[in-house]
Design a protein around this motif. Sequence first.
Motif, PDB file in Angstrom:
ATOM      1  N   MET A   1       0.840  -1.179   0.000  1.00 39.48           N
ATOM      2  CA  MET A   1       0.000   0.000   0.000  1.00 39.48           C
ATOM      3  C   MET A   1       0.884   1.241   0.000  1.00 39.48           C
ATOM      4  SD  MET A   1      -3.051   0.742   2.611  1.00 39.48           S
ATOM      5  CE  MET A   1      -4.465   1.512   2.013  1.00 39.48           C
ATOM      6  N   ALA A   2       0.500   2.250  -0.737  1.00 38.11           N
ATOM      7  CA  ALA A   2       1.302   3.479  -0.854  1.00 38.11           C
ATOM      8  C   ALA A   2       1.246   4.264   0.442  1.00 38.11           C
ATOM      9  CB  ALA A   2       0.786   4.329  -2.003  1.00 38.11           C
ATOM     10  N   GLU A   3       2.390   4.885   0.765  1.00 35.52           N
ATOM     11  CA  GLU A   3       2.451   5.711   1.971  1.00 35.52           C
ATOM     12  C   GLU A   3       1.780   7.050   1.706  1.00 35.52           C
ATOM     13  OE1 GLU A   3       6.274   6.105   3.818  1.00 35.52           O
ATOM     14  OE2 GLU A   3       6.893   4.175   3.002  1.00 35.52           O
ATOM     15  N   ALA A   4       1.157   7.594   2.741  1.00 34.49           N
ATOM     16  CA  ALA A   4       0.528   8.909   2.617  1.00 34.49           C
ATOM     17  C   ALA A   4       1.619   9.975   2.572  1.00 34.49           C
ATOM     18  CB  ALA A   4      -0.408   9.171   3.792  1.00 34.49           C
ATOM     19  N   VAL A   5       1.472  10.898   1.653  1.00 31.25           N
ATOM     20  CA  VAL A   5       2.440  11.983   1.509  1.00 31.25           C
ATOM     21  C   VAL A   5       1.996  13.120   2.417  1.00 31.25           C
ATOM     22  CG1 VAL A   5       3.493  13.598  -0.110  1.00 31.25           C
ATOM     23  CG2 VAL A   5       2.863  11.306  -0.878  1.00 31.25           C
ATOM     24  N   PRO A   6       2.915  13.681   3.205  1.00 26.87           N
ATOM     25  CA  PRO A   6       2.532  14.799   4.078  1.00 26.87           C
ATOM     26  C   PRO A   6       1.912  15.936   3.268  1.00 26.87           C
ATOM     27  CG  PRO A   6       4.765  14.071   4.579  1.00 26.87           C
ATOM     28  CD  PRO A   6       4.315  13.318   3.363  1.00 26.87           C
ATOM     29  N   GLU A   7       0.956  16.618   3.876  1.00 25.32           N
ATOM     30  CA  GLU A   7       0.194  17.675   3.210  1.00 25.32           C
ATOM     31  C   GLU A   7       1.079  18.744   2.584  1.00 25.32           C
ATOM     32  OE1 GLU A   7      -3.247  19.306   1.747  1.00 25.32           O
ATOM     33  OE2 GLU A   7      -3.142  17.479   2.935  1.00 25.32           O
ATOM     34  N   GLU A   8       2.163  19.171   3.282  1.00 25.76           N
ATOM     35  CA  GLU A   8       2.985  20.261   2.773  1.00 25.76           C
ATOM     36  C   GLU A   8       3.758  19.885   1.503  1.00 25.76           C
ATOM     37  OE1 GLU A   8       5.408  18.275   6.054  1.00 25.76           O
ATOM     38  OE2 GLU A   8       3.449  19.212   6.016  1.00 25.76           O
ATOM     39  N   GLU A   9       3.895  18.598   1.213  1.00 29.66           N
ATOM     40  CA  GLU A   9       4.600  18.170   0.014  1.00 29.66           C
ATOM     41  C   GLU A   9       3.680  18.150  -1.208  1.00 29.66           C
ATOM     42  OE1 GLU A   9       7.063  14.725   0.401  1.00 29.66           O
ATOM     43  OE2 GLU A   9       7.641  15.267   2.432  1.00 29.66           O
ATOM     44  N   LEU A  10       2.399  18.360  -1.004  1.00 31.78           N
ATOM     45  CA  LEU A  10       1.452  18.325  -2.107  1.00 31.78           C
ATOM     46  C   LEU A  10       1.195  19.714  -2.684  1.00 31.78           C
ATOM     47  CD1 LEU A  10      -1.165  15.783  -0.695  1.00 31.78           C
ATOM     48  CD2 LEU A  10       0.600  15.373  -2.404  1.00 31.78           C
ATOM     49  N   THR A  11       2.239  20.504  -2.814  1.00 36.15           N
ATOM     50  CA  THR A  11       2.092  21.837  -3.372  1.00 36.15           C
ATOM     51  C   THR A  11       3.102  22.051  -4.487  1.00 36.15           C
ATOM     52  OG1 THR A  11       3.659  22.820  -1.826  1.00 36.15           O
ATOM     53  CG2 THR A  11       1.351  22.789  -1.138  1.00 36.15           C
ATOM     54  N   ILE A  12       2.869  23.093  -5.231  1.00 34.83           N
ATOM     55  CA  ILE A  12       3.807  23.494  -6.268  1.00 34.83           C
ATOM     56  C   ILE A  12       5.018  24.105  -5.563  1.00 34.83           C
ATOM     57  CG2 ILE A  12       4.107  25.094  -8.207  1.00 34.83           C
ATOM     58  CD1 ILE A  12       1.043  24.880  -8.609  1.00 34.83           C
ATOM     59  N   PRO A  13       6.212  23.861  -6.040  1.00 32.12           N
ATOM     60  CA  PRO A  13       7.387  24.473  -5.394  1.00 32.12           C
ATOM     61  C   PRO A  13       7.272  26.003  -5.353  1.00 32.12           C
ATOM     62  CG  PRO A  13       8.063  22.803  -6.970  1.00 32.12           C
ATOM     63  CD  PRO A  13       6.585  22.978  -7.134  1.00 32.12           C
ATOM     64  N   ARG A  14       7.594  26.560  -4.221  1.00 34.63           N
ATOM     65  CA  ARG A  14       7.466  28.018  -4.039  1.00 34.63           C
ATOM     66  C   ARG A  14       8.282  28.804  -5.059  1.00 34.63           C
ATOM     67  NH1 ARG A  14       4.884  26.763  -0.039  1.00 34.63           N
ATOM     68  NH2 ARG A  14       4.629  27.246   2.099  1.00 34.63           N
ATOM     69  N   ALA A  15       9.478  28.338  -5.369  1.00 33.86           N
ATOM     70  CA  ALA A  15      10.324  29.048  -6.324  1.00 33.86           C
ATOM     71  C   ALA A  15       9.647  29.110  -7.704  1.00 33.86           C
ATOM     72  CB  ALA A  15      11.688  28.386  -6.434  1.00 33.86           C
ATOM     73  N   SER A  43      -2.815  24.426  -5.915  1.00 29.41           N
ATOM     74  CA  SER A  43      -2.739  23.030  -5.479  1.00 29.41           C
ATOM     75  C   SER A  43      -4.134  22.411  -5.392  1.00 29.41           C
ATOM     76  CB  SER A  43      -2.044  22.932  -4.124  1.00 29.41           C
ATOM     77  OG  SER A  43      -0.717  23.386  -4.224  1.00 29.41           O
ATOM     78  N   GLU A  44      -5.085  23.159  -4.862  1.00 34.77           N
ATOM     79  CA  GLU A  44      -6.455  22.663  -4.746  1.00 34.77           C
ATOM     80  C   GLU A  44      -7.072  22.450  -6.130  1.00 34.77           C
ATOM     81  OE1 GLU A  44      -9.661  21.041  -3.010  1.00 34.77           O
ATOM     82  OE2 GLU A  44      -7.814  21.607  -1.990  1.00 34.77           O
ATOM     83  N   PHE A  45      -6.821  23.384  -7.044  1.00 33.54           N
ATOM     84  CA  PHE A  45      -7.349  23.253  -8.409  1.00 33.54           C
ATOM     85  C   PHE A  45      -6.791  22.000  -9.079  1.00 33.54           C
ATOM     86  CE2 PHE A  45      -6.942  24.082 -12.998  1.00 33.54           C
ATOM     87  CZ  PHE A  45      -8.278  24.250 -13.319  1.00 33.54           C
TER      88      PHE A  45
END
Length: 169
Positions: A1-15, A43-45
């Motif tokens: 089973m795949a591990e859950a990715v922490p919420e903060e990693e599910l975003t576009i890189p800030r740079a 990210s939500e979109f």
Amino acid sequence: MAEAVPEEELTIPRAAMNKMIKEIVPSVRVANEARELILNCCSEFIHLLASEANEICTQQQKKTINAEHILGALDRLGFNDYRTDAEAVLKDCKAVAAKRRRQSTRLENLGIPEEELLRQQQELFAKAREEQAAAEQQQWLQLQAEAQMSLQQLQHGDAPLNSEDGEYS
């Protein structure tokens, strides 16, 4: 089973986000809170669009989400206005990919390893530099010879011919 990715990693890189903002509105300062909000909205979109495309993919009993699923998701979610732009981007991406394939194929069809092509290119550059240096040296020698002749003419009392009236000056 795949591990859950922490919420903060599910975003576009800030740079990357900062670069896009700067390109889109170069003359406007954007507060950090606004940048964070844009980042979260993007990210939500993406999450919403991917989920809807996945649902369409599953309904069609497919295992891979493709461009048509994304376009269908845009329509289903009421983002029809984005479809034309998305299709244009898709067309551009396909053209770039096709160009890369053609270039790769051409290089492979030569039958010459890339390292050998680079070596040949470096040899050609070196030869061109040598030819340029030889031409410059020849030009310098010619100028020196002309200067020497002028100097000798002056030393022997030979006056150069006046070109306007054909007489000696």
